[in-house]
Design an enzyme around this catalytic site. Structure first.
Site, mmCIF file in Angstrom:
data_model
loop_
_atom_site.group_PDB
_atom_site.id
_atom_site.type_symbol
_atom_site.label_atom_id
_atom_site.label_comp_id
_atom_site.label_asym_id
_atom_site.label_seq_id
_atom_site.Cartn_x
_atom_site.Cartn_y
_atom_site.Cartn_z
ATOM 1 N N GLU A 168 13.189 -42.232 -57.316
ATOM 2 C CA GLU A 168 13.211 -43.605 -56.802
ATOM 3 C C GLU A 168 14.448 -44.319 -57.362
ATOM 4 O OE1 GLU A 168 11.679 -45.659 -54.628
ATOM 5 O OE2 GLU A 168 13.046 -47.211 -55.412
ATOM 6 N N SER A 195 5.620 -48.434 -54.650
ATOM 7 C CA SER A 195 4.462 -48.814 -53.828
ATOM 8 C C SER A 195 4.259 -50.322 -53.733
ATOM 9 C CB SER A 195 3.178 -48.180 -54.403
ATOM 10 O OG SER A 195 3.349 -46.798 -54.539
ATOM 11 N N CYS A 199 6.190 -56.396 -46.806
ATOM 12 C CA CYS A 199 5.683 -57.421 -45.879
ATOM 13 C C CYS A 199 5.195 -58.655 -46.605
ATOM 14 C CB CYS A 199 4.501 -56.866 -45.080
ATOM 15 S SG CYS A 199 4.794 -55.223 -44.446
ATOM 16 N N ARG A 233 -1.536 -39.899 -62.718
ATOM 17 C CA ARG A 233 -2.130 -38.919 -61.804
ATOM 18 C C ARG A 233 -1.300 -37.638 -61.749
ATOM 19 N NH1 ARG A 233 -3.970 -41.112 -56.352
ATOM 20 N NH2 ARG A 233 -5.338 -39.329 -56.628
ATOM 21 N N ASP A 245 9.693 -45.703 -42.939
ATOM 22 C CA ASP A 245 10.712 -46.453 -42.197
ATOM 23 C C ASP A 245 11.955 -45.636 -41.862
ATOM 24 O OD1 ASP A 245 8.965 -48.504 -42.542
ATOM 25 O OD2 ASP A 245 10.280 -49.750 -43.775
ATOM 26 N N ASN A 287 2.115 -45.790 -44.482
ATOM 27 C CA ASN A 287 0.938 -45.293 -45.205
ATOM 28 C C ASN A 287 0.257 -44.159 -44.455
ATOM 29 O OD1 ASN A 287 -0.106 -46.736 -47.773
ATOM 30 N ND2 ASN A 287 0.819 -48.369 -46.564
ATOM 31 N N ARG A 322 -9.667 -59.227 -16.320
ATOM 32 C CA ARG A 322 -10.329 -59.569 -15.047
ATOM 33 C C ARG A 322 -9.332 -60.012 -14.006
ATOM 34 N NH1 ARG A 322 -15.125 -63.833 -15.239
ATOM 35 N NH2 ARG A 322 -14.686 -63.725 -13.013
#
Lengths: 482, 482
Positions: free
Chosen positions: B36, B42, B46, B73, B317, B339, B476
């Protein structure tokens, strides 16, 4: 040759049918007569709680189309005229003018039965006393407002107020707080509980099931109960109302239930509705297990063998509809279905082709800021339909979690084991949560699996949704388990 | 044998892929390294307008998962480390530590290219000066907040305020009102215009197209322009910004456009983004017409012949996606797609099977209380796709018309001539209007006709919808015309 279309019941289904038929066929081709027991046409029964609660100022606002508007379109509208008998073999109906008592037979080529539904009012002591109200028709609403006026509690908390946790008490008049007992914990019950709060009452809700909103699974209903308790409503679950105890003035002083006595100045019954089909029954038209007329997709009334009866149509709250997930017939009294039925009938009568495919059981409501929605099948219904299902519950927010005022929401999803087909969805949450039930309603309409649902291109921006819409989060978790 | 998964770009797509792969395969099976360039992972791009506007207090709130959480993790996360070259044949990437300058090659078995997008910043005079901002990354947002601090306009109109027509002026500081010129009338442009209003600026919006929101058809864009004018925004349509004029301090004093000079203390560029694919291009990976990587449904990078390249994945992106209505590829930079791409890549890398089917072009935004959404194709896009369409516009309300505060909404629907297939929907309206675009997004996903759409069982209650949902009213009317 001019044909004669006769309509029984000048509300959503009947008058939508009339309007659509008229749009397609002029008066020289089609004469239209509509019989209506009451004095108004095409009103929003769903709006009555908001009128009673003071958010809608006038009953007139609830009327989508007046008698004059219908008449101006060439519909012969007979108000305060009750149809007392059907003669399908003779293709005629007998009607009575409620003011003069005059009766007559009217011949038809096509008959639309749109007699609606009637609220359940148990034959128990005190349940028919003045001050014990239903909220199904405009006269019902007016009677309730008259009682509120008598009690001197017609002040409101302000038309645009959103009731918060503590406003209930603040909004009460200075005199002794009035007490409303609402019997029944379904849609109309909780909407009327909000209306009574808005009118400054202390509210007690007595209902039979372990949790309110029996259309939801119990753990989702528990969220509703908690939300109502936070609004200051006294919720008495698992209690059967057995009697309305009356004071010396013949008006309610309490409701007795299997859980005790609940003081009441006013009682509102929200025990649901049943199809109003006495007329059809008397004419030996076959009814379904829920007491509603059975029709095909074109809304033609079916005989006992499942064949359409000539010239007979029915729609709205007096019919049963097919549930597209369970495959079974249900009685679902909702104006949105009634309007669609009317459109289908009027289109077919007018020479077009239209079919009502059925419902997926979508419903939505709110009490103050607590929003509630469901679609498809809940656990009990899925089991009854013989389906093997798996349930997934997720907690999320209706907007991006960091967006100011983001509302909590809980989503419960049922999917079929093996196939992964979506079976149902339930939502309880804050502002902006419930209307996304439409995502699931659309998925059910197209029989999507949860795996397919995950990749639907739903609208995302922080003021509207988390980056994974909560419905999709539920679908993801369900798919991971399947 | 342990495989090595390398990820370029530790944001939505990349880290969703990493998380999902890790969930399915432990460290002994799969080593994961993520490079990165920046210092954060993360985050919600937006959400930046709401942070800049003061509705979200801290950048930290926009971070869904921190570097520490990813590392916990078992993901080897290399921050401030830029990948400078790809060698797909040698299955290795070259990276540079931005602090030490040290470079190295890293071998991989699987590579995920998730390099994102970059805001368009024209090579015009003054456009790279301090005080001319984009709002794409957290450092971009911080730079903008620093400029606001310098200008002494960091007060807000209150986090939970809804800006009304006249609040803009009231909220301004007593000193000379500051002027922000926003260049570009798309999503980010109008969201940043709201943010600048909230910061007490007078706002001018300069945009190239005849109406703002070029994703809408012009008459729907005109509703947006009118709404912005009512908020006090000076909208300059049909104008190309050509220069940022600088003051003696080297900061903006005005924007020059083909329509004149627009005084500015601050300039925000909302000219859209393009895929950040220089690295891929340098490695001779084929790019689509919009400059994005092309992938199959499993998100494997395709070679020039349309075959998947071994070990190469891409998402977010920096890729182009298939539009399910037009059948064409588009560049749609949205966190929700990123995501999903990450989920698909991680599932496939983890031994599962997942496919991203494509998009239907759903987008949503708002400026203050004015909500805007679209899905599917607009007129221009439908024509470009070779489709014969018919358009229907209806005006309705987002709630029952009689419900207090019912918001107006306009719906435009495009349907295919002949088949009646829904092609697209656009919504402009007040509170509660826009998110029902999901109904149309779902209908597009299942290729419904307008005739089928009419009978979907959508949620109805007066606080949520008219009895005919406005989307169904449009369906309609379209069906009646077809």
């Amino acid at each position: 040759m001019t044909e004669h279309l006769v309509i029984i019941g000048a509300d959503a289904a009947g008058m939508s049918a009339a309007s659509q038929a008229r749009r397609r066929r002029g008066p020289e081709e089609l004469r239209i007569t509509a019989f209506e027991r009451g004095s108004v046409t095409s009103y929003s029964a769903c709006g009555i709680p908001y009128w009673v609660g003071g958010e809608v100022a006038e009953a007139a606002e609830l009327i989508a189309r007046t008698p004059e508007q219908h008449r101006a379109r060439g519909i012969d509208l007979r108000l305060r005229t009750e149809v007392t008998a059907l003669d399908p073999d003779g293709r005629r109906v007998r009607s009575r003018d409620l003011d003069t008592g005059a009766e007559q037979w009217t011949a038809y080529d096509h008959l639309v039965i749109a007699t609606g539904a009637e609220p359940v009012r148990p034959a128990l002591p005190g349940f028919d006393a003045p001050g014990v109200h239903t909220a199904h028709t405009l006269p019902d609403g007016q009677a309730l407002l008259d009682t509120l006026g008598t009690l001197g509690t017609l002040g409101t908390l302000g038309t645009h107020d959103t009731l918060g946790t503590h406003d209930t008490l603040d909004g009460e008049p200075a005199e002794r707080p009035r007490r409303a007992v609402v019997v029944g914990g379904g849609y109309i019950g909780i909407e009327m509980a909000e209306a009574m709060l808005r009118r400054g009452h202390r509210v007690t809700l007595v209902h039979r099931t372990p949790e309110p909103m029996p259309g939801l699974d119990p753990e989702m209903g528990a969220l509703v109960r908690r939300g109502m308790a936070e609004l200051g409503i006294e919720v008495i679950p698992g209690a059967e109302a057995t009697e309305v105890l009356l004071g010396p003035d013949g008006r309610p002083r309490a409701v007795r239930s299997t859980a005790g006595e609940h003081p009441a100045d006013l009682v509102v019954l929200g025990l649901g509705v049943r199809p109003r089909t006495a007329l059809a029954r008397a004419a030996d038209l076959p009814l379904g297990v829920h007491g509603g007329l059975r029709t095909d997709e074109r809304m033609r009334v079916l005989d006992g063998a499942g064949a359409p009866l000539p010239g007979l149509w029915a729609g709205g709250d007096c019919v049963e509809v097919r549930h597209l997930v369970s495959g079974r017939h249900q009685h679902v009294a909702l104006g949105t279905h009634a309007n669609k039925h009317g459109l289908v009938i009027g289109t077919n009568l007018g020479g077009g082709e239209a079919a009502f495919p059925g419902v997926v059981g979508t419903a939505i409501t709110k009490i103050c800021d607590l929003e509630i929605a469901r679609t498809g099948l809940n656990e009990r219904e899925a089991t009854a339909a013989g389906l093997r299902w798996t349930a997934t519950v997720v907690e999320s927010t209706a907007q991006a979690g960091y967006y100011p005022g983001a509302a909590w929401m809980t989503v419960k999803l049922l999917a079929e084991q093996g196939s992964g087909r979506l079976l149902g969805l339930q939502i309880v949450g804050g502002a902006g949560a419930a209307k996304r039930i439409d995502i699931a309603a659309m998925a059910l309409g197209s029989r999507l699996t949860v795996q397919e649902l995950i990749f639907q291109d739903l609208a995302y921006a922080p003021p509207f949704s988390p980056v994974w819409d909560p419905v999709l989060v539920a679908a993801r978790k369900a798919a991971a388990r399947l």
